[in-house]
Write a protein that holds these residues in place. Sequence first.
Motif, PDB file in Angstrom:
ATOM      1  N   ASP A  24       0.923  -1.295   0.239  1.00  0.00           N
ATOM      2  CA  ASP A  24      -0.467  -0.284   0.182  1.00  0.00           C
ATOM      3  C   ASP A  24       1.158   1.292  -0.475  1.00  0.00           C
ATOM      4  O   ASP A  24       1.463   1.446   0.983  1.00  0.00           O
ATOM      5  N   VAL A  25       0.784   2.354  -1.027  1.00  0.00           N
ATOM      6  CA  VAL A  25       1.514   2.847  -1.326  1.00  0.00           C
ATOM      7  C   VAL A  25       1.112   4.292  -0.008  1.00  0.00           C
ATOM      8  O   VAL A  25       2.450   5.147   0.330  1.00  0.00           O
ATOM      9  N   ALA A  29       3.829   5.922   2.755  1.00  0.00           N
ATOM     10  CA  ALA A  29       3.947   7.016   2.599  1.00  0.00           C
ATOM     11  C   ALA A  29       4.212   7.849   3.897  1.00  0.00           C
ATOM     12  O   ALA A  29       4.366   7.995   4.283  1.00  0.00           O
ATOM     13  N   GLN A  30       2.341   7.209   4.905  1.00  0.00           N
ATOM     14  CA  GLN A  30       3.109   7.521   5.919  1.00  0.00           C
ATOM     15  C   GLN A  30       3.956   7.269   7.065  1.00  0.00           C
ATOM     16  O   GLN A  30       4.146   8.226   7.644  1.00  0.00           O
ATOM     17  N   ARG A  31       4.045   5.983   6.512  1.00  0.00           N
ATOM     18  CA  ARG A  31       4.968   5.364   7.745  1.00  0.00           C
ATOM     19  C   ARG A  31       6.747   6.459   7.437  1.00  0.00           C
ATOM     20  O   ARG A  31       6.790   6.768   8.635  1.00  0.00           O
ATOM     21  N   ASN A  32       6.675   6.321   6.117  1.00  0.00           N
ATOM     22  CA  ASN A  32       8.607   8.055   5.987  1.00  0.00           C
ATOM     23  C   ASN A  32       7.550   9.156   6.638  1.00  0.00           C
ATOM     24  O   ASN A  32       8.894   9.510   6.969  1.00  0.00           O
ATOM     25  N   ALA A  33       6.632   9.370   6.201  1.00  0.00           N
ATOM     26  CA  ALA A  33       6.073  10.862   7.085  1.00  0.00           C
ATOM     27  C   ALA A  33       6.128  10.672   8.422  1.00  0.00           C
ATOM     28  O   ALA A  33       7.066  12.320   9.028  1.00  0.00           O
ATOM     29  N   LEU A  34       5.783   9.488   9.120  1.00  0.00           N
ATOM     30  CA  LEU A  34       6.124   9.260  10.895  1.00  0.00           C
ATOM     31  C   LEU A  34       8.276   9.776  10.768  1.00  0.00           C
ATOM     32  O   LEU A  34       8.359  10.051  11.769  1.00  0.00           O
ATOM     33  N   TRP A  92       9.854  12.955   2.171  1.00  0.00           N
ATOM     34  CA  TRP A  92       8.563  12.361   2.733  1.00  0.00           C
ATOM     35  C   TRP A  92       7.690  12.957   3.536  1.00  0.00           C
ATOM     36  O   TRP A  92       6.349  12.628   3.317  1.00  0.00           O
ATOM     37  N   VAL A  93       7.993  14.285   4.030  1.00  0.00           N
ATOM     38  CA  VAL A  93       6.946  15.171   5.111  1.00  0.00           C
ATOM     39  C   VAL A  93       6.407  15.823   3.803  1.00  0.00           C
ATOM     40  O   VAL A  93       6.426  16.559   3.202  1.00  0.00           O
TER      41      VAL A  93
END
Length: 133
Positions: A24-25, A29-34, A92-93
């Motif tokens: 799931d992209v 993306a949420q993981r990398n933003a965190l 990523w943020v």
Amino acid sequence: SYYRLKYANTVLAYIDVPKWDTTDVTQQAQRNALIGSAYFFRAYTYYVLCNCFGNVPYASKLYSGPKLDFQTVDRKVILQEMKKELEYAVQWVPDGVPKGEVSKGACQHLLTKIDLALGDFDDAIAAASALLN
């Protein structure tokens, strides 16, 4: 400041405890933003510590017990590491986040300040130009 570092290191240490769907992209993306947000807080804290005290102990991971043998690390080495982490965060943020959350602009601004502290003036100009554009 070291409590803030502990909180950022806690996020980084336990980021994979929730089960992320690797296909799931959006979740990636949420993981990398965190991760990028934790990197921002760690970089900000070390930026302040290095500007206030110069060489300071560097804690890049979460410790489970007391550690009594910390050694100071050269401020330029710490700031170089924070620069790498902020480059990841800028990638990523997301921008346009709700007030109080870390934004891409905040990461770019701190990256500019760290580049100036390191004397990387061309990189500082590039980071500031990206922020202004």
